[in-house]
Enzyme design. Sequence first.
Site, PDB file in Angstrom:
ATOM      1  N   GLU A 118       2.207  -1.410  -4.488  1.00  0.00           N
ATOM      2  CA  GLU A 118       0.918  -0.722  -4.574  1.00  0.00           C
ATOM      3  C   GLU A 118       0.046  -1.413  -5.636  1.00  0.00           C
ATOM      4  OE1 GLU A 118      -0.962   1.802  -3.173  1.00  0.00           O
ATOM      5  OE2 GLU A 118      -2.377   1.395  -4.813  1.00  0.00           O
ATOM      6  N   VAL A 131      -0.863  -8.658  -5.147  1.00  0.00           N
ATOM      7  CA  VAL A 131      -0.201  -9.386  -4.064  1.00  0.00           C
ATOM      8  C   VAL A 131      -0.828 -10.768  -3.913  1.00  0.00           C
ATOM      9  CG1 VAL A 131       0.225  -9.398  -1.557  1.00  0.00           C
ATOM     10  CG2 VAL A 131       0.449  -7.271  -2.854  1.00  0.00           C
ATOM     11  N   GLY A 154       0.830  -1.202   0.000  1.00  0.00           N
ATOM     12  CA  GLY A 154       0.000   0.000   0.000  1.00  0.00           C
ATOM     13  C   GLY A 154       0.861   1.246   0.000  1.00  0.00           C
ATOM     14  N   HIS A 188       8.983  38.557   3.114  1.00  0.00           N
ATOM     15  CA  HIS A 188      10.135  38.119   2.333  1.00  0.00           C
ATOM     16  C   HIS A 188      11.355  37.976   3.233  1.00  0.00           C
ATOM     17  CE1 HIS A 188      12.907  37.665  -0.999  1.00  0.00           C
ATOM     18  NE2 HIS A 188      13.721  38.510  -0.370  1.00  0.00           N
ATOM     19  N   ASP A 221     -13.516   8.679  12.274  1.00  0.00           N
ATOM     20  CA  ASP A 221     -13.204   7.549  11.391  1.00  0.00           C
ATOM     21  C   ASP A 221     -14.318   6.512  11.333  1.00  0.00           C
ATOM     22  OD1 ASP A 221     -10.730   8.709  11.041  1.00  0.00           O
ATOM     23  OD2 ASP A 221      -9.571   6.958  11.675  1.00  0.00           O
TER      24      ASP A 221
HETATM   25  P1  FAD Z   1      -9.612   7.262  17.074  1.00  0.00           P
HETATM   26  O1  FAD Z   1      -8.504   8.220  17.132  1.00  0.00           O
HETATM   27  O2  FAD Z   1      -9.339   5.933  16.461  1.00  0.00           O
HETATM   28  O3  FAD Z   1     -10.138   7.074  18.556  1.00  0.00           O
HETATM   29  C1  FAD Z   1     -11.112   6.155  18.884  1.00  0.00           C
HETATM   30  C2  FAD Z   1     -10.998   5.838  20.355  1.00  0.00           C
HETATM   31  O4  FAD Z   1     -12.157   5.122  20.760  1.00  0.00           O
HETATM   32  C3  FAD Z   1      -9.810   4.944  20.708  1.00  0.00           C
HETATM   33  O5  FAD Z   1      -9.113   5.493  21.816  1.00  0.00           O
HETATM   34  C4  FAD Z   1     -10.440   3.618  21.092  1.00  0.00           C
HETATM   35  O6  FAD Z   1      -9.719   2.928  22.106  1.00  0.00           O
HETATM   36  C5  FAD Z   1     -11.782   4.079  21.634  1.00  0.00           C
HETATM   37  N1  FAD Z   1     -12.836   3.060  21.584  1.00  0.00           N
HETATM   38  C6  FAD Z   1     -13.249   2.338  20.526  1.00  0.00           C
HETATM   39  N2  FAD Z   1     -14.302   1.557  20.856  1.00  0.00           N
HETATM   40  C7  FAD Z   1     -14.550   1.808  22.162  1.00  0.00           C
HETATM   41  C8  FAD Z   1     -15.507   1.327  23.076  1.00  0.00           C
HETATM   42  N3  FAD Z   1     -16.457   0.464  22.707  1.00  0.00           N
HETATM   43  N4  FAD Z   1     -15.459   1.785  24.344  1.00  0.00           N
HETATM   44  C9  FAD Z   1     -14.522   2.683  24.749  1.00  0.00           C
HETATM   45  N5  FAD Z   1     -13.594   3.176  23.912  1.00  0.00           N
HETATM   46  C10 FAD Z   1     -13.617   2.753  22.644  1.00  0.00           C
HETATM   47  N6  FAD Z   1      -4.714  11.972  10.585  1.00  0.00           N
HETATM   48  C11 FAD Z   1      -4.348  13.251  10.398  1.00  0.00           C
HETATM   49  O7  FAD Z   1      -5.221  14.119  10.288  1.00  0.00           O
HETATM   50  N7  FAD Z   1      -3.035  13.612  10.352  1.00  0.00           N
HETATM   51  C12 FAD Z   1      -2.039  12.708  10.469  1.00  0.00           C
HETATM   52  O8  FAD Z   1      -0.870  13.062  10.427  1.00  0.00           O
HETATM   53  C13 FAD Z   1      -2.387  11.358  10.655  1.00  0.00           C
HETATM   54  N8  FAD Z   1      -1.438  10.410  10.779  1.00  0.00           N
HETATM   55  C14 FAD Z   1      -1.798   9.115  10.973  1.00  0.00           C
HETATM   56  C15 FAD Z   1      -0.794   8.161  11.048  1.00  0.00           C
HETATM   57  C16 FAD Z   1      -1.127   6.830  11.235  1.00  0.00           C
HETATM   58  C17 FAD Z   1      -0.037   5.805  11.320  1.00  0.00           C
HETATM   59  C18 FAD Z   1      -2.493   6.460  11.358  1.00  0.00           C
HETATM   60  C19 FAD Z   1      -2.876   5.034  11.593  1.00  0.00           C
HETATM   61  C20 FAD Z   1      -3.492   7.401  11.278  1.00  0.00           C
HETATM   62  C21 FAD Z   1      -3.157   8.738  11.064  1.00  0.00           C
HETATM   63  N9  FAD Z   1      -4.132   9.726  10.937  1.00  0.00           N
HETATM   64  C22 FAD Z   1      -3.768  11.020  10.714  1.00  0.00           C
HETATM   65  C23 FAD Z   1      -5.565   9.406  11.032  1.00  0.00           C
HETATM   66  C24 FAD Z   1      -6.086   9.751  12.433  1.00  0.00           C
HETATM   67  O9  FAD Z   1      -5.341   9.053  13.404  1.00  0.00           O
HETATM   68  C25 FAD Z   1      -7.562   9.382  12.548  1.00  0.00           C
HETATM   69  O10 FAD Z   1      -8.283   9.984  11.491  1.00  0.00           O
HETATM   70  C26 FAD Z   1      -8.120   9.864  13.875  1.00  0.00           C
HETATM   71  O11 FAD Z   1      -7.441   9.278  14.953  1.00  0.00           O
HETATM   72  C27 FAD Z   1      -9.608   9.532  13.983  1.00  0.00           C
HETATM   73  O12 FAD Z   1     -10.084   9.999  15.193  1.00  0.00           O
HETATM   74  P2  FAD Z   1     -11.337   9.319  15.916  1.00  0.00           P
HETATM   75  O13 FAD Z   1     -11.563  10.116  17.131  1.00  0.00           O
HETATM   76  O14 FAD Z   1     -12.428   9.158  14.943  1.00  0.00           O
HETATM   77  O15 FAD Z   1     -10.870   7.846  16.291  1.00  0.00           O
HETATM   78  P1  NAI Z   2      -4.593   4.771   2.234  1.00  0.00           P
HETATM   79  O1  NAI Z   2      -5.996   4.657   1.816  1.00  0.00           O
HETATM   80  O2  NAI Z   2      -3.960   6.098   2.319  1.00  0.00           O
HETATM   81  O3  NAI Z   2      -3.678   3.914   1.248  1.00  0.00           O
HETATM   82  C1  NAI Z   2      -3.873   2.557   1.048  1.00  0.00           C
HETATM   83  C2  NAI Z   2      -3.175   2.168  -0.247  1.00  0.00           C
HETATM   84  O4  NAI Z   2      -3.155   0.751  -0.312  1.00  0.00           O
HETATM   85  C3  NAI Z   2      -3.902   2.667  -1.479  1.00  0.00           C
HETATM   86  O5  NAI Z   2      -2.989   3.293  -2.342  1.00  0.00           O
HETATM   87  C4  NAI Z   2      -4.502   1.405  -2.068  1.00  0.00           C
HETATM   88  O6  NAI Z   2      -4.618   1.446  -3.477  1.00  0.00           O
HETATM   89  C5  NAI Z   2      -3.500   0.354  -1.623  1.00  0.00           C
HETATM   90  N1  NAI Z   2      -4.039  -0.994  -1.538  1.00  0.00           N
HETATM   91  C6  NAI Z   2      -5.234  -1.381  -1.032  1.00  0.00           C
HETATM   92  N2  NAI Z   2      -5.353  -2.723  -1.091  1.00  0.00           N
HETATM   93  C7  NAI Z   2      -4.201  -3.192  -1.634  1.00  0.00           C
HETATM   94  C8  NAI Z   2      -3.722  -4.496  -1.941  1.00  0.00           C
HETATM   95  N3  NAI Z   2      -4.432  -5.584  -1.690  1.00  0.00           N
HETATM   96  N4  NAI Z   2      -2.494  -4.609  -2.502  1.00  0.00           N
HETATM   97  C9  NAI Z   2      -1.730  -3.503  -2.762  1.00  0.00           C
HETATM   98  N5  NAI Z   2      -2.149  -2.252  -2.496  1.00  0.00           N
HETATM   99  C10 NAI Z   2      -3.359  -2.091  -1.925  1.00  0.00           C
HETATM  100  O7  NAI Z   2      -4.494   3.973   3.612  1.00  0.00           O
HETATM  101  P2  NAI Z   2      -3.355   3.896   4.717  1.00  0.00           P
HETATM  102  O8  NAI Z   2      -2.059   4.339   4.185  1.00  0.00           O
HETATM  103  O9  NAI Z   2      -3.488   2.559   5.315  1.00  0.00           O
HETATM  104  O10 NAI Z   2      -3.830   4.967   5.761  1.00  0.00           O
HETATM  105  C11 NAI Z   2      -5.139   4.886   6.305  1.00  0.00           C
HETATM  106  C12 NAI Z   2      -5.686   6.239   6.524  1.00  0.00           C
HETATM  107  O11 NAI Z   2      -5.081   6.832   7.668  1.00  0.00           O
HETATM  108  C13 NAI Z   2      -5.415   7.229   5.410  1.00  0.00           C
HETATM  109  O12 NAI Z   2      -6.348   7.123   4.366  1.00  0.00           O
HETATM  110  C14 NAI Z   2      -5.556   8.528   6.101  1.00  0.00           C
HETATM  111  O13 NAI Z   2      -6.908   8.864   6.140  1.00  0.00           O
HETATM  112  C15 NAI Z   2      -5.055   8.217   7.498  1.00  0.00           C
HETATM  113  N6  NAI Z   2      -3.684   8.705   7.618  1.00  0.00           N
HETATM  114  C16 NAI Z   2      -3.470  10.045   7.486  1.00  0.00           C
HETATM  115  C17 NAI Z   2      -2.213  10.562   7.560  1.00  0.00           C
HETATM  116  C18 NAI Z   2      -2.027  12.011   7.348  1.00  0.00           C
HETATM  117  O14 NAI Z   2      -3.003  12.733   7.352  1.00  0.00           O
HETATM  118  N7  NAI Z   2      -0.799  12.474   7.173  1.00  0.00           N
HETATM  119  C19 NAI Z   2      -1.042   9.715   7.826  1.00  0.00           C
HETATM  120  C20 NAI Z   2      -1.382   8.305   7.890  1.00  0.00           C
HETATM  121  C21 NAI Z   2      -2.656   7.855   7.820  1.00  0.00           C
END
Ligand code: FAD
Ligand code: NAI
Length: 476
Positions: free
Chosen positions: A214, A248, A191, A455, A323
């Site tokens: 990808e 894959v 991905g 600037h 999310d």
């Molecule tokens: P979450 O942050 O997932 O929080 C949900 C919470 O609910 C968790 O603490 C969980 O434990 C709790 N929960 C779930 N079910 C229950 C239950 N039944 N009872 C009690 N608690 C529960 N987004 C950006 O905008 N910028 C970034 O740079 C960025 N980087 C990322 C990097 C990575 C590696 C990943 C994986 C994601 C990234 N994201 C980024 C995406 C971002 O993390 C999510 O969009 C965001 O966290 C969503 O917020 P949320 O509150 O919806 O859910």
């Molecule tokens: P993503 O949706 O950004 O990328 C997933 C990639 O995997 C896509 O390009 C897709 O075509 C590919 N893919 C899907 N199935 C596949 C397969 N079977 N084989 C090969 N390729 C495949 O998802 P990702 O990177 O997992 O991140 C999840 C989400 O978390 C993002 O969409 C974003 O919303 C959030 N996130 C945001 C960040 C930020 O804002 N900087 C940083 C990291 C995550």
Amino acid sequence: MTTKQFDIIVIGAGPGGYIAAIRAAQLGFSVACVDEWKNAKGGPAPGGTCTNVGCIPSKALLQSSEHYEQAGHHFADHGIGLKDLTIDVAKMLDRKDNVVKQNNDGILYLFKKNKITFFHGRASFAAAKDGLYEIKVVGAADEVVCAKDIIIATGSNARALPGAPFDEVNILSNDGALNIGAVPQKLGLIGAGVIGLEMGSVWRRLGAQVTVLEGLPTFLGLVDEQIAKEAKKAFDKQGLKIELGVKVGEIKSGKKGVSVAYANAKGEAQTLEVDKLIISIGRVANTIGLNAEVVGLKLDERGAIVVDDDCKTNLPNVWAVGDVVRGPMLAHKAEEEGVTVAERIAGQHPHVNFNTVPWVIYTSPEIAWVGQTEQQLKAQGRAYKAGTFPFLANGRARALGDTTGMVKMLADAVTDEILGVHIVGPQASELIAECVMAMEFRASSEDIARICHAHPSLSESTKEAALAVEKRTLNF
Ligand code: FAD
Ligand code: NAI
């Protein structure tokens, strides 16, 4: 068991949930927030995916690894010599954990400050009666709490590939990807989306040989094509190997690492042998353990909670944000929805403008955008003008030693309203804020072109891109 009553119960303390709780408390409601995330010692770790295994720790590692890359490859350009450059991965991970803890503690402090009752445990629907929802909390202490309004913000989980479950040792989700104890010699990622590029960059900078597989034939299909092309060129130059259009097949994990069978874009059978494999193929909404069936909460075919434009679910007074519902999985989108819902419960009428939700990919160069891409405008048949300005012609970028990329502005051909801005280059994550504000105020490209920008600053490139819309750049 005792039953405590609140005006609002928020389930989940990620950016959607904890921000909703704070805004609701500011508006005078009595609020409880339930979150089950545990830190290494089993204690509460509010902040969700974002704080614990997402935005915050990934940016901490991106920063550490960028310092290492700069020291190893770019300090010499400034006349700075270094001998015996090393990377202490354990220390880097400790620092990252510390940054996470500061954020966890910060949220617990904010809960106290805003008089929000926090429960550490898993929340599930128990019943709906007399206009109240009963929520069972199983955790440090078992409780039943009830409220008229419920805000669900339970987030998402990493999507696994069939036949390759995450073991977080060899086959890693985002969680394991942020905790690799030593730089792997060979790292594979499936991905080439946001996580693939950010995590791939971290471990490549630290010395791993990184291959990203990808499935789609195009690179970063959501991104403006011209910008995606420019970014791909930069990643190729850095040695981040990205193979597009692969299929894959079987993934085998053993003592020596992981082997991935795949067909390349030409359909030829290939095998990738790596020490660790990160699977980053998107995320799935998390409603596990919510007991949604008890109250008849409607989910869609992908398991996300069905909501309308105002984040209302099919149940009266039950809302869902972040999310776990439709729309981009971004922390700031979740936060905006959280604020909106709290204000709607208070009888106000806010809304989230999805067209002005910015995206940032924190690689180097950074990629950031807001609004429509050129390919979207073409598909809509909308007449537009485009202006681009390369960082190569920006004095501050030259002084920084980082001239990769450009700012691209798209404006309506008739009204000149800005329709989208796309940036690849240094500090794109910060530069995009001006563009978001411009679009939110429905500014024209001429408005930006007429504003005085400091600037030397990278932001002058935004002004120049606006000037370029009318083909009158001053410095290019
Ligand atoms: P979450 O942050 O997932 O929080 C949900 C919470 O609910 C968790 O603490 C969980 O434990 C709790 N929960 C779930 N079910 C229950 C239950 N039944 N009872 C009690 N608690 C529960 N987004 C950006 O905008 N910028 C970034 O740079 C960025 N980087 C990322 C990097 C990575 C590696 C990943 C994986 C994601 C990234 N994201 C980024 C995406 C971002 O993390 C999510 O969009 C965001 O966290 C969503 O917020 P949320 O509150 O919806 O859910
Ligand atoms: P993503 O949706 O950004 O990328 C997933 C990639 O995997 C896509 O390009 C897709 O075509 C590919 N893919 C899907 N199935 C596949 C397969 N079977 N084989 C090969 N390729 C495949 O998802 P990702 O990177 O997992 O991140 C999840 C989400 O978390 C993002 O969409 C974003 O919303 C959030 N996130 C945001 C960040 C930020 O804002 N900087 C940083 C990291 C995550």
